[in-house]
Design a protein around this motif. Structure first.
Motif, PDB file in Angstrom:
ATOM      1  N   SER A  99       0.848  -1.185   0.000  1.00 21.15           N
ATOM      2  CA  SER A  99       0.000   0.000   0.000  1.00 21.15           C
ATOM      3  C   SER A  99       0.889   1.243   0.000  1.00 21.15           C
ATOM      4  O   SER A  99       1.702   1.421   0.908  1.00 21.15           O
ATOM      5  CB  SER A  99      -0.897  -0.023   1.243  1.00 21.15           C
ATOM      6  N   HIS A 121       0.122  -4.297   9.066  1.00 23.50           N
ATOM      7  CA  HIS A 121       0.935  -3.377   8.262  1.00 23.50           C
ATOM      8  C   HIS A 121       2.387  -3.521   8.690  1.00 23.50           C
ATOM      9  O   HIS A 121       2.674  -3.566   9.886  1.00 23.50           O
ATOM     10  CB  HIS A 121       0.546  -1.921   8.527  1.00 23.50           C
ATOM     11  N   VAL A 169       3.675   0.376   2.792  1.00 26.08           N
ATOM     12  CA  VAL A 169       3.594  -0.673   3.811  1.00 26.08           C
ATOM     13  C   VAL A 169       3.145  -1.974   3.148  1.00 26.08           C
ATOM     14  O   VAL A 169       2.451  -1.965   2.139  1.00 26.08           O
ATOM     15  CB  VAL A 169       2.630  -0.311   4.972  1.00 26.08           C
ATOM     16  N   TYR A 171       0.761  -4.970   3.427  1.00 23.03           N
ATOM     17  CA  TYR A 171      -0.594  -4.961   3.965  1.00 23.03           C
ATOM     18  C   TYR A 171      -1.173  -6.369   3.847  1.00 23.03           C
ATOM     19  O   TYR A 171      -1.214  -6.938   2.751  1.00 23.03           O
ATOM     20  CB  TYR A 171      -1.404  -3.980   3.122  1.00 23.03           C
TER      21      TYR A 171
END
Length: 176
Positions: A99, A121, A169, A171
């Motif tokens: 993400s 995350h 991140v 995810y």
């Protein structure tokens, strides 16, 4: 039950594969705008790694060739799949992606309707500065790659990137 430590221990493997794929000369077309159940209005993109058959059919229709899509993704991300599915029951994984929240972007307070789901995350690209997420557990400031958190995205949360760099991140959305 998610084995958070196993996901976090896979950081080097996941980061290496992310860097390999995202640095390829034609990788820009792999990033897609987040399809979300709310209007976020931010420069927010996803680089898909895995999506469950249920999620794909719900979002894109029953005629999507999920098996072929899954084969392509598993060929692209073999080491990351090994980490994820070594830590989680594959039947409980809904979505795995990277993400990316662009520079000077904020995702306002929101919640989702995914009963029983939790989100993991882990930082991949964390620019210096004010980058964070607010969850029902409080405020989490991203400081460096490898930092991670787990939260219930059915509860109100928000995120921000008040820097000139991208925040990326890893995810993982899974059914707890």
């Amino acid at each position: 039950m998610v084995r958070v430590k196993a996901l976090a221990d896979g950081f080097d493997t996941i980061l290496s594969e992310y860097q390999r794929v995202s640095s390829a000369h034609d990788s820009d077309h792999l990033w897609m705008d987040w399809h979300s159940d709310w209007d976020h209005g931010a420069n927010w993109q996803a680089l898909p790694v895995y999506a469950s058959e249920r999620l794909v059919r719900m979002e894109y229709g029953k005629d999507v060739d999920w098996e072929s899509l899954t084969s392509i993704m598993s060929d692209m991300w073999p080491d990351t799949w090994g980490v994820v599915f070594g830590a989680l029951d594959p039947d409980r994984v809904s979505l795995v992606t990277f993400s990316r929240l662009g520079p000077f972007q904020e995702l306002g307070p929101h919640s989702h309707e995914n009963p029983g789901h939790h989100v993991f995350h882990m930082g991949m690209e964390i620019p210096d500065g004010d980058v964070g997420i607010r969850t029902s557990g409080g405020v989490f400031a991203w400081e460096k790659p490898g930092d991670f958190l787990l939260f219930d995205d059915n509860k109100t949360h928000s995120a921000w990137n008040r820097t000139s760099g991208d925040r990326v991140v890893f995810y993982v959305d899974y059914i707890s």
